[in-house]
Write a protein that holds these residues in place. Sequence first.
Motif, short mmCIF file in Angstrom:
data_model
loop_
_atom_site.label_atom_id
_atom_site.label_comp_id
_atom_site.label_asym_id
_atom_site.label_seq_id
_atom_site.Cartn_x
_atom_site.Cartn_y
_atom_site.Cartn_z
N LYS A 44 0.87 -1.19 0.00
CA LYS A 44 0.00 0.00 0.00
C LYS A 44 0.90 1.22 0.00
CE LYS A 44 -1.84 -1.56 3.69
NZ LYS A 44 -2.37 -1.44 5.00
N GLU B 197 -7.24 4.83 3.24
CA GLU B 197 -6.60 3.59 3.72
C GLU B 197 -7.49 2.37 3.44
OE1 GLU B 197 -3.60 3.02 4.70
OE2 GLU B 197 -3.90 0.96 5.43
N SER B 198 -8.81 2.52 3.64
CA SER B 198 -9.70 1.37 3.44
C SER B 198 -9.68 0.93 1.97
CB SER B 198 -11.12 1.72 3.87
OG SER B 198 -11.57 2.83 3.11
N LYS C 55 -6.42 -0.88 1.26
CA LYS C 55 -6.49 -2.25 1.81
C LYS C 55 -7.26 -3.16 0.86
CE LYS C 55 -6.14 -2.37 6.79
NZ LYS C 55 -6.80 -1.72 7.91
N ARG C 56 -8.41 -2.65 0.40
CA ARG C 56 -9.22 -3.49 -0.49
C ARG C 56 -8.47 -3.79 -1.78
NH1 ARG C 56 -11.86 -1.85 -4.68
NH2 ARG C 56 -12.41 0.25 -3.99
N ASN D 262 -5.29 -3.85 -2.23
CA ASN D 262 -4.20 -4.78 -1.90
C ASN D 262 -4.72 -6.23 -1.91
OD1 ASN D 262 -2.03 -6.15 -0.79
ND2 ASN D 262 -1.57 -4.60 0.72
N LYS D 263 -5.88 -6.41 -1.24
CA LYS D 263 -6.47 -7.74 -1.16
C LYS D 263 -6.87 -8.27 -2.53
CE LYS D 263 -9.73 -9.30 1.82
NZ LYS D 263 -10.85 -9.11 2.79
#
Length: 478
Positions: free
Chosen positions: A357, A376-377, A380-381, A383-384
């Motif tokens: 990230k 940030e959220s 994260k998503r 990245n996943k």
Amino acid sequence: MTDQPTPERRKKLYIETVGCQMNLLDSELVVAKMRNEGYELTDDLNQADAIFYNTCSVRQHAEDKIYSALGRIKRIKERKPEVTIGVLGCMAQKDQDTIFRRAPHVDIVVGPGQLAKVPELVEKARAESVHQIAVSRARTDGSIDSIAASFENYDADREPSMRPSPFQAFIRVMMGCDKFCTYCIVPSVRGPEQSRPPGVILAEARLLADQGVKEITLLGQTVNSYQHRQPDGRSSRLSDLLDQIHDIAGIERIKFITNFPNDMTDDLLQAVHDLPKVSRYIHVPAQSGCDQVLKRMKRMYTTAFYEEMLARTRATIPDVAVSSDFIVGFCGENEASFQRTVDLVERSRFKNSFIFKYSPREGTKADSLYPDDVPESVKKRRNKELLAAQTAICLEDHQKMIGRTVEVLVEGQSRSTARREGWHGISQMVGRTNCDRIVVFEANERLIGQFVQVRVEDASAVTLFGRVEIAERIATPA
Ligand code: 5AD
Ligand code: SF4
């Protein structure tokens, strides 16, 4: 009966390393220096006379980890003021005096270009009870040559106990970086790009071979940009180094990391193809699959160029495995640009991808030019999601390998995390194929450091599981 003289207690060093392979190598060299001063290693913080953190500043998370570790050891310093606490490496170069302000119990702060001075600074800190700092000059602080000279080369000392294993070692072929990708702190903390002379690198490779090293990994931030001009005007490239190291008896496997896409020249690809000791594995980070993002990152290539490079790599080395790095959530990355990255991953069939990230770094171009506008959220998503796309490819490609026999260099005991459920072998070993794929199998520990043939019987996205077929390979002719 006379009393035996009590042997003087050897001083003990505790060292923790975070970050990349370059840092692992730096720690090896620091430990070698400290051993010369009579220190031995300890795993126990409470036993230590010196506590060092060799740090990374590529992402905020790596720095936070160090500051909290420093917070935890404050008590030790209060109890034993004679303990020397050192912050070494990239964060030391980046934060400098700030480290003393945030953690006054730290005694020495030493940048990656100044590590040869560590023993001297430890002594000074102890004798004078004053903070000691040694950092290199900032990149804007003088001529290129004077800045480069402030990043010293000290690779002569080696310390086998600090290596990944007794038969695997790193050699630095170049220091620093001149690419200045806008998100990256490395050019300012590791200084200007400097290629080491081939003679020095070869002498180090020979020394390591004499010490029993079989696998050498050549290190550089952009290792394929390696170029050293000899006094007679001739130039040495990475392909020349590979060729020369290939001739060293005892060295059986050679790797090199990390590559920059624009510098993937045909001579290098041909060398990987022609030299059997060179791993058919190339780590060449794409960072993004969106041209606008690549432009803001100042990566100096387009997705089309990257894919053309990939096609050329695979045409020259048909059995090559390629891996990549990606940053998600870089400034201005929207859903459409992220989707282009997912598409690139799906088309490219990387062996694996390291996904990060975006973490804004003070002092970089991106930090001053662009707002960190992806929440940030969302990072994260993404990245996943990207990881899921890559993992599906890894699993598919690994499953195709079931039933095949691969040559593996046995590295050591496998960590329990790599264990297959229901597998109860007593000595579960781990090694890597020529393409850098991780293989877990049952074998006798005495095979550590040997090549074995393993028949692949099962596979997960990260690991192949198999059975040893033939105990030892016939040595590659030198
Ligand atoms: N934020 C997130 N990832 C970064 N990297 C480098 N700088 C940053 C940053 N500021 C990643 C890149 C590089 C890898 C070593 O770390 O993907 O290839
Ligand atoms: Fe950082 Fe770019 Fe240099 Fe790699 S090439 S170290 S990402 S500046």
